[in-house]
Design a protein around this motif. Sequence first.
Motif, PDB file in Angstrom:
ATOM      1  N   LYS A 198       0.842  -1.193   0.000  1.00 25.05           N
ATOM      2  CA  LYS A 198       0.000   0.000   0.000  1.00 25.05           C
ATOM      3  C   LYS A 198       0.874   1.239   0.000  1.00 25.05           C
ATOM      4  N   ALA A 229       0.577   5.731   0.033  1.00 27.25           N
ATOM      5  CA  ALA A 229      -0.209   6.969   0.062  1.00 27.25           C
ATOM      6  C   ALA A 229       0.751   8.151   0.007  1.00 27.25           C
ATOM      7  N   THR A 252       1.214  12.358   0.959  1.00 32.94           N
ATOM      8  CA  THR A 252       0.686  13.462   1.769  1.00 32.94           C
ATOM      9  C   THR A 252       1.615  14.667   1.674  1.00 32.94           C
ATOM     10  N   ARG A 256      -0.459  19.300  -5.792  1.00 36.31           N
ATOM     11  CA  ARG A 256      -1.751  18.596  -5.885  1.00 36.31           C
ATOM     12  C   ARG A 256      -2.320  18.733  -7.303  1.00 36.31           C
ATOM     13  N   GLU A 286      -3.273  15.830 -10.031  1.00 32.73           N
ATOM     14  CA  GLU A 286      -4.627  15.678 -10.585  1.00 32.73           C
ATOM     15  C   GLU A 286      -4.618  15.723 -12.103  1.00 32.73           C
ATOM     16  N   ASN A 293      -3.549  11.023  -9.063  1.00 33.51           N
ATOM     17  CA  ASN A 293      -4.470  10.884  -7.918  1.00 33.51           C
ATOM     18  C   ASN A 293      -5.380   9.656  -8.090  1.00 33.51           C
ATOM     19  N   ARG A 294      -5.413   9.092  -9.313  1.00 29.40           N
ATOM     20  CA  ARG A 294      -6.255   7.913  -9.537  1.00 29.40           C
ATOM     21  C   ARG A 294      -5.517   6.621  -9.188  1.00 29.40           C
ATOM     22  N   PRO A 320      -3.627   7.255  -3.406  1.00 30.00           N
ATOM     23  CA  PRO A 320      -4.488   8.074  -2.540  1.00 30.00           C
ATOM     24  C   PRO A 320      -3.717   9.295  -2.024  1.00 30.00           C
ATOM     25  N   GLN A 328      -3.560  12.109   0.717  1.00 36.59           N
ATOM     26  CA  GLN A 328      -4.089  12.335   2.064  1.00 36.59           C
ATOM     27  C   GLN A 328      -3.720  13.730   2.544  1.00 36.59           C
ATOM     28  N   ALA A 349      -2.612   9.557   6.341  1.00 36.58           N
ATOM     29  CA  ALA A 349      -1.927   8.722   5.356  1.00 36.58           C
ATOM     30  C   ALA A 349      -1.416   7.443   6.007  1.00 36.58           C
ATOM     31  N   GLN A 370      -4.316   5.212   6.803  1.00 39.28           N
ATOM     32  CA  GLN A 370      -4.885   4.525   5.638  1.00 39.28           C
ATOM     33  C   GLN A 370      -4.008   3.371   5.186  1.00 39.28           C
TER      34      GLN A 370
END
Lengths: 113, 548
Positions: free
Chosen positions: A74, A76, A78, A85, A89, A94-95, A98, A100, A106, A109
């Motif tokens: 996993k 993430a 942050t 950001r 995007e 971002n797809r 994740p 956070q 983060a 998760q």
Amino acid sequence: MTIECESRDGVEIFHLTGRFDGSSANDAQKVLLSKADFTPLRVVLNLAGIEVITSAGLRAILALVKKVEANAGKLAVTGLSTSTREIFEISGFNRIIPLQASLESAVAQVGEV
Amino acid sequence: MLEFLPIVLAGLGLYFMGVSGIRSSLQQVPGIRFRESIGRASRHPVLAAVTGFLLGTVTQTSIGVAVIFAGLIARGLSTVRQALPVIAWSNMGLVVLVFLNNLPVTQVALFLIGFGGICANFGFGGRFRGLMPPLYSLGMLLYGLRLMKDGLYQLSAHPQFESFMAQLPASELLAFAFGALLRIPVQSSSAVALIGITMYEGRIFTEQKTIMLFYGTSLGTGFAAYFLTSHLKGEMRQVALFEAIVNLSAGVLLLGFFYLEKLGHFSLLEGHVYNLTGHIQSRLALVFLLQQSVCVAFAYLLMGRMSGILEKLAPRTVEQDLSRPRFIHDEAAYDIETGLSLAKQEIKGLVARLPDYLRSAGCESSGGRAVPPVAVQHQSFLAVINELQSFLAVLSDRRLKSHLTSVNLLQVQRRLDLLCGMEEATFQVVHQLQGLKPSPAVATIRHNVIESLDALLLTALDAFGGQQEDIAILERLTSSPGEVAHRLRQDYMNAHEDLGHEERAAVVAIITQQERVMWLLNQISKTLEAHLAPTDSVCNPLPGENPS
């Protein structure tokens, strides 16, 4: 660019600082891939110290994503600035990762079983 | 004394109108298929010679043939190596018009004017209808020569002119220079040679001076080829330089031979021609044939040694390099599977070029490597796409052996269509970005769009490697791009008060094109995935096909 590592609740956190661009991305990718070598593979990238990220930086992160997914781990991210950001995007990152809002969320998760 | 003047002027006028009429009529004849046919013919040595001779005969200008081949080279239909023999032999084609002059010119000219003019006016001639205007022009040219001859004959018979000519230095070298100079405006060596013959028949020139005028045309052709094509670059310039060097060399050699023969009192070229026939017009035509043969001989002598020199004189341009397909070639179209495989490689190569578009807009990961301007990259990309589309069209005309081949072909065609759209959108993004004034208000979106697209295009290139995980990542990255694009558009339309209207419009257009690239990349990822999907129809023949 510098990378500092920290372990928290079984999650490896990489704190990245500086410019994540063509001049640093190759070395950073090597460091990230070599350090992300444990099971279960749970990683948080903290980009709060990143001033600029370019395509080379995104590609280094993509290499890490591939490794994490190959090991059923996993990941993430942050600490993104508004600009970082936006690039995540626009590029669709971002797809696959994740994003956070805080380091704690983060870690929480990624640490979920 | 001036009675001759209107006749010579009328002759000159008809002659020049004839030359330009032939040229402009022929410019309309060659269509795409015609150009492709001569491009193909240039690949075989014997066909190349025949093609060169015929083109020279029809156009009556070897420089014109060089320019035609410059165009074929630019479109990738021929190469410099293939073009050189054609250009060499086009010099020989010029001889035909000079020999035609030995026919009863007035009757031939009047017949051509009548026949060609009537057919051209009423659209007679069936499939040869297009040849009628040039035939009419040829008639005008020949009749113009006839008039000039009559006028000059009248002039030469005048005692005042005879005394004037007697005062001029009897220098053949002046005739040589006259031939060289006249060649430039007249644009055809054979046309100047005919003027020379006419002047001989009008007793203005001696036989020796007429021959020197012929030789001068070689030098004139050399200079004209050099100067008239100076706007061409790279390989296109190389073929024109070849024609220039060949003719300059032939002109200088023939000049040397002329004086060796004259001063040394021995027989070299002209002496032998003199022994062949006593008919002076035929003898002059044979000298012109000899001159053009020297050009062809020079061309073949230099051909093998010239490629390095030509490359140094006119190095290939980046655009020419980029406009060439790297993988597909004509022979590959004979085997569909090989052809498809090469077409896929070509498409992958084209995808690999797209990140360079972003480099020219300031993407930081160029690694210091200089890239051509985006407009040059765009034009070159379109040239390869054009070749690829023709190549796939040829493949689809072949007998498809199986269902899988048919599906494969359709997938490649679909991928190519998507790539065309993606290139266009990427080009538009870069074009718009370059038009944006550098200001802090747009700096972030500029950086983010460029770097995002670069990362995506490089990821697409990974996906073309055929690994399932790379294709899946590309598909996920590019899925439903509309949401983010919509939010960004709203953001830049409603907030960012520091932006002017033009900047705002440009940013919105950039975001829209970027969204389009994402959507197209997503579609491409699906065609790549479909290619990986196992199929049961590998061995299934198409309906009506024999499975064996």
